[in-house]
Design an enzyme around this catalytic site. Structure first.
Site, PDB file in Angstrom:
ATOM      1  CE  LYS A  23      41.587  56.240  37.514  1.00 45.94           C
ATOM      2  NZ  LYS A  23      42.587  56.090  36.469  1.00 45.94           N
ATOM      3  NE  ARG A  36      46.541  59.666  39.971  1.00 49.49           N
ATOM      4  CZ  ARG A  36      45.223  60.375  39.388  1.00 49.49           C
ATOM      5  NH1 ARG A  36      44.010  60.219  39.774  1.00 49.49           N
ATOM      6  NH2 ARG A  36      45.415  60.992  38.132  1.00 49.49           N
ATOM      7  NE  ARG A  49      41.366  61.597  29.019  1.00 51.16           N
ATOM      8  CZ  ARG A  49      41.656  60.887  30.273  1.00 51.16           C
ATOM      9  NH1 ARG A  49      40.794  60.092  30.690  1.00 51.16           N
ATOM     10  NH2 ARG A  49      42.461  61.621  30.913  1.00 51.16           N
ATOM     11  NE  ARG A  65      42.564  65.862  31.469  1.00 51.20           N
ATOM     12  CZ  ARG A  65      42.135  64.954  32.081  1.00 51.20           C
ATOM     13  NH1 ARG A  65      40.783  64.487  32.278  1.00 51.20           N
ATOM     14  NH2 ARG A  65      43.007  64.361  33.045  1.00 51.20           N
TER      15      ARG A  65
HETATM   16  P1  AMP Z   1      42.931  62.670  36.572  1.00 52.73           P
HETATM   17  O1  AMP Z   1      41.761  63.396  36.100  1.00 52.73           O
HETATM   18  O2  AMP Z   1      42.367  61.524  37.698  1.00 52.73           O
HETATM   19  O3  AMP Z   1      43.565  61.721  35.613  1.00 52.73           O
HETATM   20  O4  AMP Z   1      43.873  63.572  37.301  1.00 52.73           O
HETATM   21  C1  AMP Z   1      44.434  64.430  36.632  1.00 52.73           C
HETATM   22  C2  AMP Z   1      45.794  65.068  37.238  1.00 52.73           C
HETATM   23  O5  AMP Z   1      45.234  65.548  38.470  1.00 52.73           O
HETATM   24  C3  AMP Z   1      46.693  63.924  37.691  1.00 52.73           C
HETATM   25  O6  AMP Z   1      47.802  63.684  36.828  1.00 52.73           O
HETATM   26  C4  AMP Z   1      47.203  64.691  38.942  1.00 52.73           C
HETATM   27  O7  AMP Z   1      48.291  65.449  38.615  1.00 52.73           O
HETATM   28  C5  AMP Z   1      46.283  65.237  39.573  1.00 52.73           C
HETATM   29  N1  AMP Z   1      45.432  64.546  40.565  1.00 52.73           N
HETATM   30  C6  AMP Z   1      44.257  63.815  40.627  1.00 52.73           C
HETATM   31  N2  AMP Z   1      43.904  63.158  41.588  1.00 52.73           N
HETATM   32  C7  AMP Z   1      45.252  63.119  42.392  1.00 52.73           C
HETATM   33  C8  AMP Z   1      45.421  62.574  43.639  1.00 52.73           C
HETATM   34  N3  AMP Z   1      44.500  61.495  44.158  1.00 52.73           N
HETATM   35  N4  AMP Z   1      46.823  62.606  43.929  1.00 52.73           N
HETATM   36  C9  AMP Z   1      47.526  63.433  43.402  1.00 52.73           C
HETATM   37  N5  AMP Z   1      47.304  64.009  42.142  1.00 52.73           N
HETATM   38  C10 AMP Z   1      46.160  63.813  41.630  1.00 52.73           C
END
Ligand code: AMP
Length: 215
Positions: free
Chosen positions: A13, A88, A127, A160
């Protein structure tokens, strides 16, 4: 253009959103990036979010919605946006609808990028992210020019915490339970388009542009 990119973690994404920002000239709003920035800044929000993120769990909806509303009210989003990693959960989607309504705005389209979980686990474990600028690389699809170093700023690349195998499994479980229902939610609203996300970066971008009627 006001767009949401949906899809399981690791489907690409972020990479696709970055490319779409150039195509449509609108910003990418990644709640994951906003949270990582908050952690880096040492803010209270960042500190409270970190333990959820490290475990692969979702950060509470009210925290996320507050953060998104702030961005939506700023000048950055005046010509539209691409949400990446948000919403989410169903409560986040409903919260977003309320915020947009308050500002007399509406969504144009939701694109779900679709791929098998086995492929996603393989991709996520490959990654790497830059410790300084946050740029991401994939050792299979988009490796850095110099091993272990960021192309943009030459800083160290790391895996990460939330890309480690055990956390990835939990993130996929959380995705299935809390995020996948959004596909049906937006389908019912007539906003959903589905793009095949199983190919390489360029191929997936073409798939997205095709479902958006841009090709
Ligand atoms: P991402 O980089 O989008 O994969 O997000 C990394 C982490 O941030 C996720 O595993 C969640 O712990 C948190 N996170 C990011 N976006 C959201 C969201 N919209 N709702 C809840 N947690 C989020």
């Amino acid at each position: 253009m006001r767009m949401i990119l949906l899809g399981p973690p690791g489907v690409g994404k972020g990479t696709q959103a970055m490319r779409l920002t150039k195509h449509f000239n609108i910003p990418q709003i990644s709640t994951g990036d906003l949270l990582r920035q908050a952690i880096k800044n040492g803010s209270e929000l960042g500190l409270s979010a970190k333990r959820f993120m490290d475990a692969g769990d979702l950060v509470p909806d009210d925290v996320i919605l507050g953060m998104v509303e702030e961005v939506l009210e700023s000048d950055i989003c005046k010509n539209g946006f691409i949400f990446d990693g948000f919403p989410r959960t169903i409560p986040q989607a409903k919260g977003l609808a309320k915020i947009l309504e308050k500002h007399a705005l509406s969504l144009d389209v939701v694109v779900n990028i679709d791929a098998d979980f086995s492929e996603i686990i393989h991709r996520l474990s490959s990654r790497r992210a830059c410790v300084e600028c946050g740029a991401t690389y994939n050792l299979i699809f988009s490796p850095p020019k110099n091993e272990g170093k960021c192309d943009a700023c030459d800083a160290k690349l790391i895996q990460r915490d939330d890309d480690k195998e055990e956390t990835v499994q939990n993130r996929l479980k959380v995705y299935k339970k809390q995020t996948a229902p959004l596909i049906e939610f937006y389908n019912k609203l007539g906003l959903l388009k589905i793009a095949d996300g199983s190919g390489g970066i360029e191929e997936v971008q073409q798939n997205i542009l095709t479902v958006l009627g841009e090709k």
